[in-house]
Every structure is written in structure tokens, then in C-alpha cells.
Design a protein around this motif. Structure first.
Motif, PDB file in Angstrom:
ATOM      1  N   THR A 181       0.847  -1.237   0.052  1.00 25.56           N
ATOM      2  CA  THR A 181      -0.109   0.021   0.115  1.00 25.56           C
ATOM      3  C   THR A 181       0.886   1.254   0.119  1.00 25.56           C
ATOM      4  O   THR A 181       0.614   2.195  -0.591  1.00 25.56           O
ATOM      5  CB  THR A 181      -0.957   0.049   1.104  1.00 25.56           C
ATOM      6  N   VAL A 191      -5.431   3.455  -3.395  1.00 25.13           N
ATOM      7  CA  VAL A 191      -5.756   2.341  -2.958  1.00 25.13           C
ATOM      8  C   VAL A 191      -7.197   2.056  -2.622  1.00 25.13           C
ATOM      9  O   VAL A 191      -7.566   2.784  -1.525  1.00 25.13           O
ATOM     10  CB  VAL A 191      -4.852   1.849  -1.689  1.00 25.13           C
ATOM     11  N   ALA A 194      -7.325  -3.225   0.313  1.00 26.14           N
ATOM     12  CA  ALA A 194      -6.236  -3.708   0.635  1.00 26.14           C
ATOM     13  C   ALA A 194      -6.383  -4.760   2.016  1.00 26.14           C
ATOM     14  O   ALA A 194      -6.816  -4.174   2.894  1.00 26.14           O
ATOM     15  CB  ALA A 194      -5.074  -2.515   1.135  1.00 26.14           C
ATOM     16  N   VAL A 213      -4.476  -6.362  -3.020  1.00 22.56           N
ATOM     17  CA  VAL A 213      -4.653  -4.811  -3.046  1.00 22.56           C
ATOM     18  C   VAL A 213      -5.320  -4.685  -4.378  1.00 22.56           C
ATOM     19  O   VAL A 213      -4.802  -5.086  -5.567  1.00 22.56           O
ATOM     20  CB  VAL A 213      -3.339  -4.124  -3.026  1.00 22.56           C
TER      21      VAL A 213
END
Length: 226
Positions: A181, A191, A194, A213
Motif C-alpha cells: 500500500t 488504494v 487492501a 490490493v
């Protein structure tokens, strides 16, 4: 490295290029993992392919495509897919399976190093399925390639084995959620999901611990980079 690409039933890729992790595993024969004839095509990964379900079919990249299970699944859904892998026999297997399924007009293939391959276009969907090199310059470069390959608004789906939960790898071979991340955010991606999951082992019995992710490139990325 080679930038040669071609439709699946076209001219074979020339050369034996290094690929993900090759520099870190100089004595490992990646070709030994594959048959080269399409009989080893892996099952598609529904977790990593799920983000593509919400996208109109366009251009997709599978970086580290192996024997092509995910790439072929995308092609069957109408995507035009570029598959890249270090192992010539992996690419040969993907090519053979694409031809057998009548998907050769939707699949282009290249034998290339994930850390040094450069896309000639951008992609609405980019996939990396348990194919990152070990921690170090090659991993950093591969993540940069994945980010650069995304079109503004494009989606990245990345799965890797979880260093904090798996006990079978050498130090640095696997990843942490924080590492991915942080790296993807630093490359300008947003992002959107995740998490750590228990998932089936690819082509192996049982389950193991993974890091998943999902990230997107902002629509204003093109203007920001100009």
C-alpha cells in the motif's frame, strides 16, 4: 529482455529473457514449471478478476501471466489482453491455449523482464497474480511498471503471498500489506481495497495466506504528469 509481442497464433517470441525474480534466483529454471503446450493452463483467480467485472472490456495487461489462466479468462470476456512472462514455455502454453480456444485475435504475448519491460500503450485493467520479484530493486521497478501501465482511471489488481502469515519462503520473497500500500500510494495510485485473505494455493492443494490490493490511477494523473 525483449519487447516482441504478437498475436497468440503468430510468430513466436524470440530470445530467452529474464523476468520477475530472475536476478534474485539466477539458478532457478523458470521454464521447468511449464509444459509449453497449453495442458498446464491454470484456473483463473476469481478474487483478482472480480474488479474487471465492473469495467467495460478494453485493454488489459497480465504482468507475470504464467500459463495464462487469468489472461485467457479476460479474453473470453471480451478484453484485449497483453500477457508478459519471464519463461518462454509459459508464454508458449498461453499461446497454445489461446489458439485452442479461438482467442488468438485478443491475446498478445511477450517474453520479458517485468522490471524492465515497458508498455507501448496503457491499460484499463492491470493484473499481477503472485508474480512480483523478491524485495529489492526488481520488485520496486516492477511495481513502477504496473503503475505506469495503467491508464488514468484504470484499475490494478495485485495478489501476493503474505510474509506475515506464510512460513515457507525465504526472507524478502513475500510481501506485507503495508509495503504494497505504501509503494502504490507513492506511485500515485489510490488504494481502494487492501486486505489479508486466506485463498486457495494456485495449482496446489489447500489454502494459504495472501495480500490482495486493488488500486486505481486517478483520472487527473495524465494532467498531473504533463
Amino acid at each position: 529482455m525483449t519487447h516482441n509481442t504478437g498475436h497468440a497464433c503468430g510468430t513466436h517470441d524470440s530470445g530467452h529473457a529474464h523476468g520477475p525474480g530472475a536476478a534474485s534466483y539466477p539458478d532457478f529454471e523458470w521454464d521447468d514449471l511449464y509444459t509449453g503446450d497449453g495442458s498446464d493452463t491454470s484456473d483463473p483467480d476469481p478474487t483478482l478478476l472480480a474488479p474487471a467485472d465492473d469495467l467495460p472490456p478494453g485493454r488489459a495487461l497480465d504482468l507475470g501471466c504464467g500459463s495464462g489462466g487469468n489472461a485467457l479468462a479476460l479474453a473470453e470476456r471480451g478484453w484485449r489482453v497483453t500477457g508478459v512472462d519471464l519463461a518462454p514455455r509459459a508464454i508458449a502454453s498461453t499461446r497454445a491455449a489461446a489458439c485452442a480456444r479461438g482467442l488468438d485475435d485478443r491475446v498478445e504475448l511477450a517474453v520479458a523482464d517485468s522490471a524492465t519491460w515497458r508498455p507501448e500503450t496503457t491499460y484499463a485493467f492491470v493484473l499481477s497474480s503472485y508474480a512480483l520479484p523478491p524485495r529489492g530493486p526488481a520488485r520496486t521497478a516492477t511495481l513502477a511498471v504496473l503503475a505506469a501501465a495503467l491508464a488514468p482511471g484504470g484499475t490494478l489488481a495485485l495478489g501476493e503471498w503474505d510474509e506475515e502469515a506464510c512460513d515457507w519462503a525465504e526472507p524478502g520473497d513475500l510481501v506485507t500489506l503495508a509495503e504494497l500500500t505504501e509503494a502504490l500510494t507513492g506511485l500515485g495510485l489510490d488504494v481502494v481495497r487492501a486486505e489479508r485473505q486466506v485463498v486457495p494455493r494456485i495449482q496446489h492443494p489447500g489454502e494459504d495466506h495472501a495480500v490482495i490490493v486493488i488500486a486505481r490511477k486517478p483520472h487527473d494523473a495524465l494532467e498531473a504528469s504533463g
